[in-house]
Design a protein around this motif. Sequence first.
Motif, PDB file in Angstrom:
ATOM      1  N   ALA A   1       0.822  -1.216   0.000  1.00  0.00           N
ATOM      2  CA  ALA A   1       0.000   0.000   0.000  1.00  0.00           C
ATOM      3  C   ALA A   1       0.857   1.268   0.000  1.00  0.00           C
ATOM      4  N   HIS A   2       2.086   1.171   0.425  1.00  0.00           N
ATOM      5  CA  HIS A   2       2.947   2.347   0.554  1.00  0.00           C
ATOM      6  C   HIS A   2       3.238   3.049  -0.783  1.00  0.00           C
ATOM      7  N   PRO A   3       3.513   2.327  -1.880  1.00  0.00           N
ATOM      8  CA  PRO A   3       3.792   3.040  -3.138  1.00  0.00           C
ATOM      9  C   PRO A   3       2.638   3.926  -3.619  1.00  0.00           C
ATOM     10  N   LEU A   4       1.407   3.551  -3.312  1.00  0.00           N
ATOM     11  CA  LEU A   4       0.279   4.395  -3.712  1.00  0.00           C
ATOM     12  C   LEU A   4       0.344   5.751  -3.019  1.00  0.00           C
ATOM     13  N   VAL A   5       0.717   5.742  -1.749  1.00  0.00           N
ATOM     14  CA  VAL A   5       0.849   7.002  -1.012  1.00  0.00           C
ATOM     15  C   VAL A   5       2.002   7.813  -1.596  1.00  0.00           C
ATOM     16  N   ARG A   6       3.080   7.127  -1.962  1.00  0.00           N
ATOM     17  CA  ARG A   6       4.222   7.829  -2.552  1.00  0.00           C
ATOM     18  C   ARG A   6       3.847   8.484  -3.875  1.00  0.00           C
ATOM     19  N   LEU A   7       3.013   7.804  -4.657  1.00  0.00           N
ATOM     20  CA  LEU A   7       2.608   8.367  -5.942  1.00  0.00           C
ATOM     21  C   LEU A   7       1.674   9.557  -5.787  1.00  0.00           C
ATOM     22  N   GLU A   8       0.760   9.459  -4.839  1.00  0.00           N
ATOM     23  CA  GLU A   8      -0.256  10.499  -4.681  1.00  0.00           C
ATOM     24  C   GLU A   8       0.265  11.725  -3.952  1.00  0.00           C
ATOM     25  N   GLY A   9       1.264  11.530  -3.061  1.00  0.00           N
ATOM     26  CA  GLY A   9       1.843  12.661  -2.371  1.00  0.00           C
ATOM     27  C   GLY A   9       0.846  13.362  -1.463  1.00  0.00           C
ATOM     28  N   PRO A  10       1.097  14.554  -1.080  1.00  0.00           N
ATOM     29  CA  PRO A  10       2.293  15.374  -1.232  1.00  0.00           C
ATOM     30  C   PRO A  10       3.437  14.902  -0.336  1.00  0.00           C
ATOM     31  N   ASP A  11       4.535  15.639  -0.360  1.00  0.00           N
ATOM     32  CA  ASP A  11       5.735  15.221   0.350  1.00  0.00           C
ATOM     33  C   ASP A  11       5.517  15.051   1.850  1.00  0.00           C
ATOM     34  N   GLU A  12       4.701  15.907   2.455  1.00  0.00           N
ATOM     35  CA  GLU A  12       4.475  15.811   3.902  1.00  0.00           C
ATOM     36  C   GLU A  12       3.797  14.494   4.256  1.00  0.00           C
ATOM     37  N   VAL A  13       2.866  14.061   3.427  1.00  0.00           N
ATOM     38  CA  VAL A  13       2.176  12.793   3.671  1.00  0.00           C
ATOM     39  C   VAL A  13       3.139  11.635   3.438  1.00  0.00           C
ATOM     40  N   GLU A  14       3.946  11.736   2.396  1.00  0.00           N
ATOM     41  CA  GLU A  14       4.931  10.689   2.120  1.00  0.00           C
ATOM     42  C   GLU A  14       5.929  10.556   3.262  1.00  0.00           C
ATOM     43  N   ASP A  15       6.385  11.681   3.809  1.00  0.00           N
ATOM     44  CA  ASP A  15       7.313  11.626   4.946  1.00  0.00           C
ATOM     45  C   ASP A  15       6.664  10.944   6.147  1.00  0.00           C
ATOM     46  N   ALA A  16       5.401  11.244   6.402  1.00  0.00           N
ATOM     47  CA  ALA A  16       4.695  10.607   7.520  1.00  0.00           C
ATOM     48  C   ALA A  16       4.491   9.119   7.251  1.00  0.00           C
ATOM     49  N   ALA A  17       4.206   8.750   6.010  1.00  0.00           N
ATOM     50  CA  ALA A  17       4.052   7.329   5.660  1.00  0.00           C
ATOM     51  C   ALA A  17       5.379   6.595   5.807  1.00  0.00           C
ATOM     52  N   LEU A  18       6.458   7.250   5.460  1.00  0.00           N
ATOM     53  CA  LEU A  18       7.779   6.641   5.611  1.00  0.00           C
ATOM     54  C   LEU A  18       8.105   6.408   7.082  1.00  0.00           C
ATOM     55  N   ALA A  19       7.702   7.315   7.946  1.00  0.00           N
ATOM     56  CA  ALA A  19       7.903   7.116   9.388  1.00  0.00           C
ATOM     57  C   ALA A  19       7.108   5.905   9.875  1.00  0.00           C
ATOM     58  N   VAL A  20       5.898   5.720   9.352  1.00  0.00           N
ATOM     59  CA  VAL A  20       5.098   4.538   9.703  1.00  0.00           C
ATOM     60  C   VAL A  20       5.813   3.275   9.232  1.00  0.00           C
ATOM     61  N   MET A  21       6.311   3.306   8.014  1.00  0.00           N
ATOM     62  CA  MET A  21       7.003   2.130   7.471  1.00  0.00           C
ATOM     63  C   MET A  21       8.251   1.806   8.292  1.00  0.00           C
ATOM     64  N   ASN A  22       8.994   2.831   8.694  1.00  0.00           N
ATOM     65  CA  ASN A  22      10.186   2.596   9.513  1.00  0.00           C
ATOM     66  C   ASN A  22       9.829   2.004  10.871  1.00  0.00           C
ATOM     67  N   ALA A  23       8.762   2.502  11.482  1.00  0.00           N
ATOM     68  CA  ALA A  23       8.328   1.966  12.771  1.00  0.00           C
ATOM     69  C   ALA A  23       7.861   0.521  12.629  1.00  0.00           C
ATOM     70  N   ALA A  24       7.135   0.236  11.555  1.00  0.00           N
ATOM     71  CA  ALA A  24       6.670  -1.139  11.319  1.00  0.00           C
ATOM     72  C   ALA A  24       7.846  -2.065  11.037  1.00  0.00           C
ATOM     73  N   LEU A  25       8.821  -1.583  10.289  1.00  0.00           N
ATOM     74  CA  LEU A  25       9.999  -2.399  10.003  1.00  0.00           C
ATOM     75  C   LEU A  25      10.791  -2.672  11.275  1.00  0.00           C
ATOM     76  N   THR A  26      10.936  -1.668  12.119  1.00  0.00           N
ATOM     77  CA  THR A  26      11.638  -1.871  13.389  1.00  0.00           C
ATOM     78  C   THR A  26      10.926  -2.916  14.227  1.00  0.00           C
ATOM     79  N   LEU A  27       9.617  -2.823  14.279  1.00  0.00           N
ATOM     80  CA  LEU A  27       8.839  -3.814  15.019  1.00  0.00           C
ATOM     81  C   LEU A  27       9.011  -5.189  14.398  1.00  0.00           C
ATOM     82  N   ARG A  28       8.978  -5.257  13.082  1.00  0.00           N
ATOM     83  CA  ARG A  28       9.135  -6.528  12.377  1.00  0.00           C
ATOM     84  C   ARG A  28      10.519  -7.117  12.598  1.00  0.00           C
ATOM     85  N   MET A  29      11.535  -6.271  12.601  1.00  0.00           N
ATOM     86  CA  MET A  29      12.918  -6.738  12.781  1.00  0.00           C
ATOM     87  C   MET A  29      13.156  -7.226  14.206  1.00  0.00           C
TER      88      MET A  29
END
Length: 161
Positions: A97-125
């Motif tokens: 689902a993350h690439p759709l957010v990256r495509l639609e933007g804007p940058d502020e939303v993408e940065d917030a989505a990236l923070a979610v992905m990093n937190a989820a990855l940390t939890l997963r790791m």
Amino acid sequence: MDQGILTIVGVIAGSAGAITAATITARGARRHQAHTQRRDKRRDAYAAFLAGVHEFHAVAYPHGANGFASDPDPEREEYGPTWQKELSDAYRKLSAAHPLVRLEGPDEVEDAALAVMNAALTLRMNVNNFEQRHGSGGAELNRLDLAEAAFLAQARKALEP
């Protein structure tokens, strides 16, 4: 000038005014429709991402998935052998689902989505450490919750008319 010529000039001027007004109205309607379609695409992308975050969170912390933290039931093995696979599957769906957010933007939303992905990855790791705590939550879940809240705030801001 004669009456007939003035009538023809008046008809031409009136027709030109009507055609101009119709053109301007149609152009405004097209712009509004394009804006609405773009906003709907963004909303759908953000909703799919948030659904992925919710599913990941529910798998990662089944005791709090219903919104109320509870003590683990000793008869119920939620962190069993299939839990790591379910968590990986939920992370995979979130990643899709993350690439759709990256495509639609804007940058502020993408940065917030990236923070979610990093937190989820940390939890997963850190799944093995998390599993040993048996649902105590911890910093990883708090970080995911904060990142999700920040994403939601940015998404709402981007969707404002």
